[in-house]
Write a protein that holds these residues in place. Structure first.
Motif, short mmCIF file in Angstrom:
data_model
loop_
_atom_site.label_atom_id
_atom_site.label_comp_id
_atom_site.label_asym_id
_atom_site.label_seq_id
_atom_site.Cartn_x
_atom_site.Cartn_y
_atom_site.Cartn_z
N SER A 141 0.84 -1.21 0.00
CA SER A 141 0.00 0.00 0.00
C SER A 141 0.86 1.25 0.00
CB SER A 141 -0.93 0.01 1.23
OG SER A 141 -1.80 -1.09 1.21
N SER A 142 1.91 1.24 0.82
CA SER A 142 2.81 2.39 0.90
C SER A 142 3.56 2.59 -0.41
CB SER A 142 3.80 2.19 2.05
OG SER A 142 4.66 3.30 2.19
N TRP B 58 2.56 1.65 -3.35
CA TRP B 58 1.59 2.06 -4.39
C TRP B 58 1.29 3.55 -4.31
CZ3 TRP B 58 -3.28 4.24 -4.57
CH2 TRP B 58 -3.92 4.20 -5.82
N VAL B 59 1.02 4.07 -3.10
CA VAL B 59 0.69 5.49 -2.99
C VAL B 59 1.88 6.36 -3.36
CG1 VAL B 59 -1.11 5.14 -1.25
CG2 VAL B 59 1.23 5.57 -0.50
N THR B 60 3.09 5.88 -3.05
CA THR B 60 4.29 6.63 -3.38
C THR B 60 4.52 6.67 -4.89
OG1 THR B 60 5.33 6.02 -1.27
CG2 THR B 60 6.78 6.81 -3.01
N ASN C 227 2.31 6.24 -7.23
CA ASN C 227 1.19 6.84 -7.96
C ASN C 227 0.82 8.24 -7.45
OD1 ASN C 227 -0.07 4.59 -9.86
ND2 ASN C 227 0.58 3.59 -7.96
N ASN C 228 1.65 8.79 -6.56
CA ASN C 228 1.40 10.13 -6.01
C ASN C 228 -0.03 10.26 -5.48
OD1 ASN C 228 4.00 11.19 -6.63
ND2 ASN C 228 3.37 11.37 -8.77
N PHE C 229 -0.44 9.25 -4.75
CA PHE C 229 -1.80 9.22 -4.21
C PHE C 229 -1.78 9.57 -2.72
CE2 PHE C 229 -5.66 7.41 -2.46
CZ PHE C 229 -6.61 7.62 -3.45
N GLY C 230 -2.77 10.32 -2.29
CA GLY C 230 -2.90 10.65 -0.88
C GLY C 230 -2.65 12.11 -0.57
N HIS D 134 0.75 13.89 -1.11
CA HIS D 134 1.10 14.09 -2.51
C HIS D 134 0.22 15.17 -3.14
CE1 HIS D 134 3.74 10.60 -2.44
NE2 HIS D 134 2.77 9.94 -1.80
N ILE E 287 -3.19 4.76 2.87
CA ILE E 287 -3.72 5.11 1.55
C ILE E 287 -4.22 6.55 1.51
CG2 ILE E 287 -5.54 4.59 -0.14
CD1 ILE E 287 -5.29 1.64 0.77
N GLY F 68 -1.24 8.87 2.04
CA GLY F 68 -0.19 8.76 1.02
C GLY F 68 1.16 8.58 1.69
#
Length: 278
Positions: free
Chosen positions: A71-72, A74-76, A78-81, A84, A158, A161
């Protein structure tokens, strides 16, 4: 700050284990010398029950750790959260905002929801049955609750981010400060009160372990005290009036026997199933 980030990005498992064992050992020694309450109990027998639940928590978290890691990552990638979206470049600011939000979602909200949903309360109840709150009580969580808390932590990663270093920093602080605010410490009242304006202090959290409402439904925080003050769940009660436990399970056969504690969430299967349907 760069050194802190680098350390928590690659923190060895042995260091994470030391935080758990070292924290319990440290506060165990201090609370023995400066106890808030002089309990008449078998401290080792009490600790054995709580350490069993600590070990089950470790097993659950270790077994599901890959989900947190993925999860960590992925968010990193995809610049999600939140971190970001706000384009926060300062590592210090990332740490402050990230820790606040991780604590809000992964600790305060998770705790609040477990008190408000009957089916989740059945699992969290085991934590509240403890009538001798000390540092070993911090991880007195039924394996079912450990899974619930894990899900909220994943959600926090998530939404925030959170990069992997931030998660490990949060987890380390969460474990250590939980051991601190559960410890049976006799801090000077003014010092405890001052601490409670920033982080959850021992006296502040002990109000949450008073055996009856509305105090049981107060002071949900784990690291930061701001959320209880902001959302109106902060209550004060003199330590001289504290009675630990929960009024529905004050019998030692229920709260001081491991087999009984494990069965509490499933005591009435019919009631359990009906609550699931609600």
């Amino acid at each position: 700050m760069n050194e802190i980030v680098a350390y928590f990005e690659n923190i060895p498992s042995s260091h994470r284990s030391f935080i758990i064992v070292g924290g319990i050992t440290l506060f165990w020694i201090i609370e023995n010398g400066f106890p808030l309450f002089k309990f008449k109990y078998n401290k080792w027998q009490h600790a054995s029950i709580n350490i069993f639940f600590t070990l089950t928590t470790i097993v659950v978290n270790f077994s599901l750790a890959i989900i947190l890691y993925k999860s960590s990552i992925w968010v990193t990638e995809n610049n999600f959260g939140v971190l970001h979206w706000l384009s926060i470049k300062s590592l210090l600011l990332q740490a402050i905002i990230g820790l606040l939000l991780m604590d809000l979602i992964g600790a305060y909200t998770a705790h609040f929801v477990q008190h408000k949903m009957k089916i989740l309360w059945r699992f969290h109840l085991i934590h509240h049955t403890d009538t001798w709150i000390d540092t070993t009580s911090a991880n007195r969580h039924h394996p079912g609750e450990s899974v619930i808390r894990f899900l909220f932590t994943t959600l926090a990663i998530i939404i925030v981010g959170a990069p992997i270093w931030l998660f490990f920093l949060y987890q380390s602080l969460s474990v250590f400060l939980s051991q601190f605010n559960h410890a049976n410490l006799n801090l000077p009242e003014k010092l405890d009160n001052y601490i409670s304006y920033f982080i959850v202090s021992p006296n502040m959290h002990k109000v949450h372990h008073h055996y009856i409402l509305p105090y049981t439904d107060s002071n949900y925080g784990n690291i930061f005290s701001v959320w209880d003050r902001l959302f109106g769940t902060f209550l004060i009660l003199p330590m001289s009036e504290i009675i630990y436990g929960v009024d529905t399970h004050m019998n030692p056969e229920e709260h001081n026997k491991l087999s009984s504690l494990l069965k509490i969430p499933f005591k009435s299967s019919q009631t359990f199933v009906s609550e699931l349907k609600k």
